[in-house]
Design a protein around this motif. Structure first.
Motif, short mmCIF file in Angstrom:
data_model
loop_
_atom_site.label_atom_id
_atom_site.label_comp_id
_atom_site.label_asym_id
_atom_site.label_seq_id
_atom_site.Cartn_x
_atom_site.Cartn_y
_atom_site.Cartn_z
N VAL B 37 0.85 -1.19 0.00
CA VAL B 37 0.00 0.00 0.00
C VAL B 37 0.90 1.26 0.00
N PRO B 38 0.63 2.22 -0.91
CA PRO B 38 1.51 3.39 -1.02
C PRO B 38 1.43 4.27 0.22
N LEU B 39 2.57 4.76 0.67
CA LEU B 39 2.61 5.56 1.90
C LEU B 39 2.71 7.06 1.62
N GLY B 42 4.39 8.92 4.16
CA GLY B 42 3.88 8.77 5.53
C GLY B 42 4.19 7.41 6.12
N ILE B 43 3.26 6.93 6.93
CA ILE B 43 3.48 5.68 7.66
C ILE B 43 2.26 4.76 7.54
N LEU B 44 2.53 3.45 7.64
CA LEU B 44 1.44 2.47 7.78
C LEU B 44 1.36 2.09 9.25
N VAL B 85 0.94 0.84 16.17
CA VAL B 85 2.35 0.51 15.97
C VAL B 85 2.69 0.76 14.51
N VAL B 86 3.82 1.37 14.27
CA VAL B 86 4.26 1.63 12.90
C VAL B 86 4.72 0.32 12.27
N LEU B 87 4.12 -0.05 11.10
CA LEU B 87 4.54 -1.25 10.36
C LEU B 87 5.56 -0.91 9.28
N THR B 95 10.06 4.94 12.79
CA THR B 95 10.57 3.66 12.29
C THR B 95 9.62 2.53 12.70
N PRO B 96 9.60 1.44 11.92
CA PRO B 96 8.73 0.31 12.25
C PRO B 96 8.98 -0.15 13.69
N GLY B 97 7.89 -0.44 14.38
CA GLY B 97 7.98 -0.84 15.79
C GLY B 97 7.67 0.30 16.75
#
Lengths: 350, 350
Positions: B37-39, B42-44, B85-87, B95-97
């Motif tokens: 999925v395009p970000l 940004g963030i997922l 939580v950031v994926l 950052t992820p986590g």
């Protein structure tokens, strides 16, 4: 003149709605011997002028109801702010010829206790300026002027600096005209909107310094405020529907100063519905009474000096409606609730 | 898990009175490829928990009505405070986590713009304490706790020093329980009076630190306040008839903080009649919203540190009513207006 006639206005009965002279207030005449009347350590005062104020209606109540201003006592004369001259004195702090200002009995001649008795608003000596009539000390230089001045200084002056609009309701009364003029002088950047109920009053508010004036009886308050607002400061003399319309048109972080309740002295008053707006707009509303609370008392400092100068320079006018004699005092107290007199209503006694 | 099911709660129509899930809020499921999925910079986010708050009802309005909190958009998911939580991240600041807190979309997975876009209440990184569930950050450590903490510090803490009585209405909600507990801790001399509408809520308010609790549905508010008052500080979550009863029973120079309008979200609300009391008693009433205005923003300082410590020590409890899954989120948003859930209402998504 040892034995003279003393006109007296006696508080006779609690009104349930409007004041009726002859029913709630009775004029009587009694002889008084000004040479021999016992002073009991106090002073004999010859009354020069007395003030007629809306708030006195609140004092016409059962003594069991607690308020800041004491109740009137049935069977005794009305009392209120006035100016007199000391004729005789057993009080070491006062001498014959002194002008006094404070709560005076509605009589031609009255005996007041000594200052040491610390009666509520006991008449105190003051330096009457020779160029100003005594009644000025009941208007712009008295309680109404002091109310406007101290409330402005204590709560509004700082907010006014970052504000664009001021709305004053019932702006042709003695507090209203003072605050309009004082705002014009000290915060000239403000757009001042003012409301009242007759063409003469609109004219007076314009002369005092208002930019936008309107007759609330023939014009929709909310529409005017929407057009010229949003309102940063609302100086409220009326409450009721006008307050509700103002709340609707306040700006974010707006300040509402509750100074009077003119719409609710004699009849059930419309409440306010827009309480949720206080949250949406982070509004603040504060009620004040002159001389009540540390903030208000502190802000009185400098009033006499500054206001006297402004009145002498003509920068603040003292607009009056005059009644003559204690005999007319009952009408003076009653009429202001119906006829809505212009400016300050006073009784010239002398 | 590249392609998974994404549950979404779509805002479908403006309610005119109460929220009806299925009518105003519709649950849908759509596939989402979390790998691709395009970000757009940004963030997922994977949603862990979401908050159900009364004030969201105010966001269910036509966009033309201006308020501090933005309106919801028909056809788009509801959003509100939540923890996720950031994926995946294209934002250099995340950052992820990472755990994030802020406005999250009511979806299992959602894409948020980068922090540099400065979206309203954009999700920001925070250090979740390992011993505390994520939903604590929606209650005592989230917006309700922050509301109580910052409003108390900004406007009440000083006044509380010279006060004897505090009345909190709707005291079993997340702001109410926080402020009761915080007042108990920081102003232990206060007599705390609190009202709510069920035995369970009265018990919760007692546990939080209230001295006098009563059920406003079965007990006359004015009578309780007359017995235990006069009230120096009224922390008002309801407005309406309760506010009018409080005004009647305020002490001179009393302070009314308008924090909520629980009695008026869905139906016409009783106004207040006692406007003259503001003058007689020199009352002050102020409306607040969390994070709105310099005073409130400044008073937030120290909140996370101090409140986390108090929660970990058990001095402030985080009482919750839990709903599970995005599918139940519509009920969570609707029920709080009818059932009046206990403490903080949250949706556990994970």
């Amino acid at each position: 003149m040892p034995v003279v006639t003393n006109g007296r206005l006696i508080y006779a009965a609690h009104p349930s709605t409007f004041i009726e002279p002859g029913v709630h207030l009775q004029y009587v005449e009694e002889p008084i011997d000004t040479d021999t009347v016992p002073l009991n350590g106090g002073i004999l005062i010859k009354t020069l002028t007395l003030s007629s104020d809306l708030y006195i209606r609140r004092r016409m109540r059962d003594a069991s109801v607690k308020m800041f201003f004491p109740p009137l006592t049935i069977g005794k004369p009305v009392d209120n702010f006035g100016v007199g001259v000391v004729l005789r004195s057993e009080d070491p702090e006062l001498t014959p010829g002194d002008h006094v200002y404070g709560y005076l009995s509605f009589e031609n001649y009255s005996v007041a206790p000594p200052l040491s008795a610390k009666a509520f608003q006991a008449p105190k000596k003051f330096d009457k300026h020779p160029d100003l009539p005594a009644s000025t000390y009941l208007g712009s230089l008295g309680m109404p002027g002091q109310t406007a001045y101290s409330a402005w200084k204590a709560f509004i002056a700082e907010k006014a600096k970052s504000s664009k609009t001021l709305f004053v309701s019932s702006g042709a009364g003695p507090v209203g005209t003072f605050v309009i003029a004082y705002a014009r002088l000290t915060a000239p950047h403000l757009k001042i909107i003012a409301s009242a109920g007759s063409p003469e009053k609109l004219e007076l508010m314009k002369e005092s310094g208002a930019d936008v004036v309107f007759n609330y009886k023939t014009t929709d308050t909310a529409e005017v405020l929407a057009e010229h607002g949003p309102i940063d400061i609302y100086w409220d003399h009326v409450a009721g529907a006008t307050l509700d319309a103002a709340i609707q048109n306040m700006n974010y972080f707006g300040y509402i100063l509750r100074v009077g309740t003119n719409s609710g002295y004699n009849e059930n008053q419309a409440g306010i519905k827009n309480t949720a707006m206080f949250i949406h707009k982070s509004l603040l509303m504060r009620g004040i009474q002159v001389g009540f609370g540390d903030d208000m008392i502190k802000a009185q400092e400098g009033f006499q000096e500054e206001a006297t100068k402004l009145v002498l320079e003509g920068k603040i006018k003292n607009n009056e409606t005059r009644y003559h004699g204690i005999k007319e005092a009952g009408n003076a107290l009653a009429d202001i609730h119906r006829i809505q007199t212009l400016g300050k209503t006073v009784i010239i006694v002398e």
